[in-house]
Design a protein around this motif. Structure first.
Motif, mmCIF file in Angstrom:
data_model
loop_
_atom_site.group_PDB
_atom_site.id
_atom_site.type_symbol
_atom_site.label_atom_id
_atom_site.label_comp_id
_atom_site.label_asym_id
_atom_site.label_seq_id
_atom_site.Cartn_x
_atom_site.Cartn_y
_atom_site.Cartn_z
ATOM 1 N N GLN A 53 0.831 -1.210 0.000
ATOM 2 C CA GLN A 53 0.000 0.000 0.000
ATOM 3 C C GLN A 53 0.869 1.264 0.000
ATOM 4 O OE1 GLN A 53 -3.227 0.614 -0.379
ATOM 5 N NE2 GLN A 53 -4.499 -0.982 0.529
ATOM 6 N N ARG A 54 2.050 1.179 0.630
ATOM 7 C CA ARG A 54 2.973 2.327 0.649
ATOM 8 C C ARG A 54 3.438 2.635 -0.778
ATOM 9 N NH1 ARG A 54 5.732 0.439 4.955
ATOM 10 N NH2 ARG A 54 4.787 1.805 6.501
ATOM 11 N N SER A 57 0.646 4.086 -2.666
ATOM 12 C CA SER A 57 0.498 5.501 -2.313
ATOM 13 C C SER A 57 1.348 6.376 -3.233
ATOM 14 C CB SER A 57 0.892 5.714 -0.842
ATOM 15 O OG SER A 57 0.871 7.085 -0.530
ATOM 16 N N ALA A 68 -0.743 11.540 -1.075
ATOM 17 C CA ALA A 68 -0.710 10.108 -0.773
ATOM 18 C C ALA A 68 -1.960 9.449 -1.353
ATOM 19 C CB ALA A 68 -0.669 9.893 0.741
ATOM 20 N N CYS A 70 -4.366 5.380 -1.271
ATOM 21 C CA CYS A 70 -4.459 3.974 -0.898
ATOM 22 C C CYS A 70 -5.538 3.306 -1.745
ATOM 23 C CB CYS A 70 -4.733 3.794 0.590
ATOM 24 S SG CYS A 70 -6.326 4.389 1.143
ATOM 25 N N LYS A 229 -2.146 13.644 2.950
ATOM 26 C CA LYS A 229 -1.510 12.489 3.593
ATOM 27 C C LYS A 229 -2.144 12.088 4.932
ATOM 28 C CE LYS A 229 2.958 11.911 3.036
ATOM 29 N NZ LYS A 229 4.426 11.986 3.255
ATOM 30 N N VAL A 232 -5.405 10.374 4.196
ATOM 31 C CA VAL A 232 -5.235 9.090 3.516
ATOM 32 C C VAL A 232 -4.748 8.048 4.525
ATOM 33 C CG1 VAL A 232 -3.945 7.818 1.759
ATOM 34 C CG2 VAL A 232 -4.846 10.090 1.228
ATOM 35 N N TYR A 236 -6.539 4.496 5.459
ATOM 36 C CA TYR A 236 -5.909 3.172 5.521
ATOM 37 C C TYR A 236 -6.127 2.538 6.894
ATOM 38 C CZ TYR A 236 -2.352 -0.449 5.124
ATOM 39 O OH TYR A 236 -1.698 -1.651 5.106
#
Ligand code: PLP
Length: 400
Positions: A53-54, A57, A68, A70, A229, A232, A236
């Motif tokens: 997921q990082r 992003s 960012a 997800c 960010k 987001v 997550y």
């Protein structure tokens, strides 16, 4: 669809020619080979999901201009998750308690003309979190004082829908909406599930923008959330709460990432030209049929798509738009057209998900049905339930 592709359909499924557009009830989109390839490479492997997921992003940030992003199960899931994020912040206790909102932020404002249904209702996607959906204005119009008046200390977010489904006139524009909400520190979440524009809504001031991975992007069933960010991150984090049932597997995250990469690399002009050529051919063929009127309709939200409206004169063709669309759907292969405005006397052909050959089949079938019906009937239009009625009847019979 080629014969090979038809033969490849598993479990005896009936082939469908999709001239309706990107419809989840028809399997959304034709997933591109490079996306399928990326998905099959990750499927047999183990991965660290938050690392994945990082990385997602970063891809989403690059594609949207957001900080960012997800991936979630769908855009509808994205709406619930984004609303939840605006309600809970990064407070894990609050995340665990939803849909119990404790004494926290629990109201979400939506312009009445934006309360759409996309197969399920937007209002329900919001209320699923425990929030109350505060509808402002009327379907005929909404003004700034109504937005300002509705905002209070319980307001978690404003949800703003960009879609052909919404009322297209009289609503507060996105830029104004974001500017007003910002005065009160309220984030605006944009449902842009079906929009081509990946950067404009965040640029206009939205805190979060939500896209379907499986509509124009041509990815697997998934939703993409992009934006600020901290928000987001709290989206997550909802996987520890109501987002648990809305999370996706590694294959869909990779698929959504690859679909974004493919979208950024696509030759938009060439695709547009091919779609235009398909529409021009259909316009010529169908326009030549007796009793048939055809005209072009540009996408109402500015997506670069022009569709062909096909309007049979019921008295001369023996069929109205609704009956014709149902006969097309009932045939072999099933031809699905965009019939949600059939009450206005036309359906539309969408050029995005058909090949040239398929569009020719669609036109030939329309011609056949119109000629056949004309010879059989004395000109009276059949009374038919709407395509929505037919879909509902099918649902009530399922799984039979
Ligand atoms: C399609 C659509 C949705 C739902 O998207 P999914 O990804 O299929 O859940 C939500 N909002 C709008 C405006 C849509 O067009």
């Amino acid at each position: 669809m080629t014969e090979q592709e038809q033969a490849a359909l598993p479990f005896g499924l009936r082939p469908v020619i999709n001239a309706a557009g990107t419809m989840t009830y028809l399997g959304a989109s034709r997933v591109a080979p490079r996306v399928i390839d990326a998905m099959s490479r990750v499927l047999p492997a183990f991965v660290n999901m938050s690392d994945l997921q990082r990385r997602a992003s970063r891809v989403i940030a690059r594609a949207t201009g957001g900080e960012a992003g997800c991936v979630t199960a769908s855009a509808a899931a994205g709406i619930s998750v984004a609303v939840a994020a605006c309600m809970t912040g990064d407070d894990l206790y609050r995340i665990e308690q939803l849909p119990d909102t404790l004494d926290g932020k629990s109201e979400v404002i939506v312009q009445k003309g934006h309360v759409v249904g996309y197969g399920a209702s937007l209002s329900q996607a919001i209320r699923l979190t425990g929030a109350t959906c505060i509808e402002i204005g009327a379907v005929s119009g909404c003004a700034g004082y109504q937005l300002r008046g509705a905002i209070n200390e319980r307001t978690a977010a404003v949800v703003y829908v960009v879609s052909h489904h919404t009322v297209q006139t009289g609503m507060i524009g996105l830029r104004d909406c974001c500017a007003m909400a910002a005065e009160y520190g309220v984030p605006v979440i944009v449902d842009a599930a079906s929009e081509y524009d990946l950067t404009g809504f965040l640029a206009a001031g939205a805190a979060l923008a939500i896209y379907s991975g499986h509509k124009f992007l041509g990815g697997p069933t998934s939703g993409i959330i992009a934006g600020r960010k901290p928000l987001v991150r709290t989206c997550y984090m909802q996987e520890k709460g109501i987002g648990r049932g809305m999370k996706v597997g590694k294959e869909s995250i990779v698929g959504a990432m690859e679909a974004l990469e493919a979208w950024l690399a696509r030759d938009a002009d060439a695709i547009r030209a091919a779609e235009e050529a398909r529409i021009a051919r259909a316009e010529q063929t169908l326009g030549a049929l007796e009793g048939m009127r055809v005209f072009r309709i540009a996408d109402p939200t500015g997506n670069p798509i022009v569709r062909l409206a096909v309007a049979p004169d019921p008295l001369r063709c023996g069929l109205d738009a609704s009956a014709l669309s149902r006969l097309l759907a009932a045939g072999e292969p099933s031809v699905r057209v965009r019939a949600h405005e059939a009450e206005l006397g036309y359906f539309q052909l969408d050029p995005c998900n058909v090949t040239d050959e398929e569009m020719d089949v669609v036109c030939a079938r329309i011609a056949e049905l119109v000629r056949g019906e004309r010879s059989k009937t004395s000109g009276a239009a059949p009374t038919a339930p709407t395509p929505a009625d037919a879909a509902l009847a099918d649902l009530l019979r399922w799984p039979d």
